[in-house]
Scaffold this motif. Structure first.
Motif, PDB file in Angstrom:
ATOM      1  N   THR A  34       0.804  -1.211   0.000  1.00 46.13           N
ATOM      2  CA  THR A  34       0.000   0.000   0.000  1.00 46.13           C
ATOM      3  C   THR A  34       0.845   1.274   0.000  1.00 46.13           C
ATOM      4  OG1 THR A  34      -0.100  -0.038   2.418  1.00 46.13           O
ATOM      5  CG2 THR A  34      -1.849  -1.182   1.218  1.00 46.13           C
ATOM      6  N   SER A 133      -4.785   2.290  -2.424  1.00 46.15           N
ATOM      7  CA  SER A 133      -5.845   1.313  -2.689  1.00 46.15           C
ATOM      8  C   SER A 133      -6.487   1.620  -4.041  1.00 46.15           C
ATOM      9  CB  SER A 133      -6.919   1.354  -1.594  1.00 46.15           C
ATOM     10  OG  SER A 133      -7.568   2.609  -1.579  1.00 46.15           O
ATOM     11  N   GLY A 134      -7.335   0.686  -4.503  1.00 45.91           N
ATOM     12  CA  GLY A 134      -8.112   0.913  -5.717  1.00 45.91           C
ATOM     13  C   GLY A 134      -7.410   0.627  -7.018  1.00 45.91           C
ATOM     14  N   LEU A 171      -9.710  -0.905 -13.155  1.00 42.65           N
ATOM     15  CA  LEU A 171      -9.323  -1.473 -11.865  1.00 42.65           C
ATOM     16  C   LEU A 171      -9.194  -2.989 -11.951  1.00 42.65           C
ATOM     17  CD1 LEU A 171     -11.558   0.574  -9.389  1.00 42.65           C
ATOM     18  CD2 LEU A 171      -9.136   0.880  -9.865  1.00 42.65           C
ATOM     19  N   GLU A 175      -5.833  -5.395 -11.350  1.00 40.97           N
ATOM     20  CA  GLU A 175      -5.781  -6.452 -10.336  1.00 40.97           C
ATOM     21  C   GLU A 175      -5.492  -7.812 -10.967  1.00 40.97           C
ATOM     22  OE1 GLU A 175      -6.025  -6.252  -6.833  1.00 40.97           O
ATOM     23  OE2 GLU A 175      -5.513  -4.241  -7.494  1.00 40.97           O
ATOM     24  N   GLN A 234     -13.265  -0.013  -5.441  1.00 42.92           N
ATOM     25  CA  GLN A 234     -12.314  -1.060  -5.085  1.00 42.92           C
ATOM     26  C   GLN A 234     -12.688  -2.395  -5.718  1.00 42.92           C
ATOM     27  OE1 GLN A 234     -12.301  -1.225  -0.823  1.00 42.92           O
ATOM     28  NE2 GLN A 234     -11.076   0.623  -0.589  1.00 42.92           N
ATOM     29  N   GLN A 331      -7.691  -5.129   1.804  1.00 41.42           N
ATOM     30  CA  GLN A 331      -8.729  -4.651   0.895  1.00 41.42           C
ATOM     31  C   GLN A 331     -10.078  -4.879   1.544  1.00 41.42           C
ATOM     32  OE1 GLN A 331      -8.016  -6.963  -2.618  1.00 41.42           O
ATOM     33  NE2 GLN A 331      -6.153  -5.852  -3.165  1.00 41.42           N
ATOM     34  N   THR A 333     -14.281  -4.286   0.869  1.00 41.87           N
ATOM     35  CA  THR A 333     -15.291  -3.992  -0.146  1.00 41.87           C
ATOM     36  C   THR A 333     -16.681  -4.119   0.469  1.00 41.87           C
ATOM     37  OG1 THR A 333     -13.839  -4.920  -1.845  1.00 41.87           O
ATOM     38  CG2 THR A 333     -16.148  -4.593  -2.433  1.00 41.87           C
TER      39      THR A 333
END
Length: 335
Positions: A34, A133-134, A171, A175, A234, A331, A333
């Motif tokens: 992060t 993040s994200g 996004l 990932e 996210q 993370q 969500t």
């Protein structure tokens, strides 16, 4: 005298209209997590601005001879969202200052450099962030082909502006690349298709296909699914599937003792509580916490938390170093 002043003004206006731009991809390290840092070096004559967006940079010459890059090195890409951001000038005879913080400027950091002396000079600065993040903008300026890509703003919990479908696709792509390489050891990942899942009950999912190869193995085709939180901006769970629908298992799952497992649980839960507290939630209750059987080095679970009169349910995941118990990333969500 008036003619001379007009001519000088005209020359300045023409030079400003012809802004030179140079896009460069960052040299990235192997650090995941992060937090991160970029060291930036440029060669500037009079005035230039350096824009950093995801894994790329844009150098704009505002006055003088065209500025040029000397280096752009980052431990990891600049994320879409972060809780802390710092700028520090390292080298340069003139002035360099942060004129746009990525937390309030569509995830783009902008540094302005002004060199008052004759001729050009080298300038070096550093940017650092934490609480990232994200995901991040993959090939940000390189992909956009424009001086400023279409704005990508962090979502706000109050529901003022959820992220767009295009942002969700970006996004998810990021990932798939990050988790495929880190958790599954996949190489040369090439996403061949991606789109919002139109199946019944799957409106919060992004789905697609990609090709990749495992170590010492030929290239193969795979499918992926990303669970999206459009309000938080996210990615939650990412599923990797073979063409027949069977799940791809991460290699080298590590056995964890009961004592170590309890320690990992506490570290992950503490991180999840801190993250939902940042969103204004209290009274956290955990519904489940377990070692993720699909991803090496991950723990997952769900929790409920209350904010004012509303109680929400969240899914969370923690990337952990099981050997040392160190938290790498968390993370969260909202469902």
């Amino acid at each position: 005298m008036r003619c001379t002043r007009f001519l000088a003004f005209f020359v300045v206006m023409v030079s400003q209209a012809q802004v030179a731009e140079d896009v460069r991809r960052a040299t990235l390290g192997n650090t995941a997590g992060t937090s991160g840092k970029c060291t930036v070096g440029v060669y500037v004559d009079m005035i230039a601005e350096v824009n950093i967006f995801g894994d790329s940079g844009l150098l704009r010459t505002l006055a003088g001879q065209p500025a040029s890059w000397t280096h752009l090195e980052c431990t990891s890409p600049l994320p879409y969202q972060m809780t802390d951001f710092k700028f520090r000038g390292v080298e340069g005879r003139g002035t360099q200052r942060l004129v746009a913080d990525p937390r309030t400027n569509d995830s783009i950091a902008v540094v302005r450099i002004e060199d008052p002396r004759s001729g050009a000079a080298n300038y070096t600065f550093e940017i650092e962030w934490s609480g990232g993040s994200g995901g991040y903008a993959v090939s940000g300026f390189l992909r956009s082909g424009a001086a400023r890509p279409e704005p990508i703003r962090p979502a706000r919990r109050a529901g003022l502006r959820p992220i767009s479908a295009e942002r969700a696709l970006d996004l998810c792509r990021a990932e798939v690349h990050a988790r495929g390489e880190r958790d599954y050891g996949l190489l040369d990942i090439d996403i061949t298709a991606v789109g919002v899942d139109t199946s019944a009950g799957r409106s919060n999912w992004v789905t697609g296909t990609f090709t990749a190869r495992a170590r010492s193995a030929p290239e193969a085709a795979y499918r992926f699914n990303c669970a999206m939180d459009y309000a938080a901006g996210q990615v939650g769970v990412v599923e990797f599937l073979r063409p027949d629908g069977s799940r791809l298992q991460p290699p080298g799952a590590t056995a964890v003792s009961t004592e170590d497992q309890a320690r990992l649980f506490r570290a992950c839960q503490d991180a999840a509580v801190a993250r939902v507290n940042q969103l204004g939630y209290q009274n956290v209750q955990f519904n489940s916490t377990e070692i993720d059987p699909r991803r090496s080095g991950w723990m997952t679970g769900s929790l409920t938390a209350r904010r004012v009169l509303v109680t929400d349910t969240f899914d969370f995941g923690c990337s952990m170093d099981f050997r040392t118990g160190r938290l790498i990333d968390v993370q969260v969500t909202r469902r």
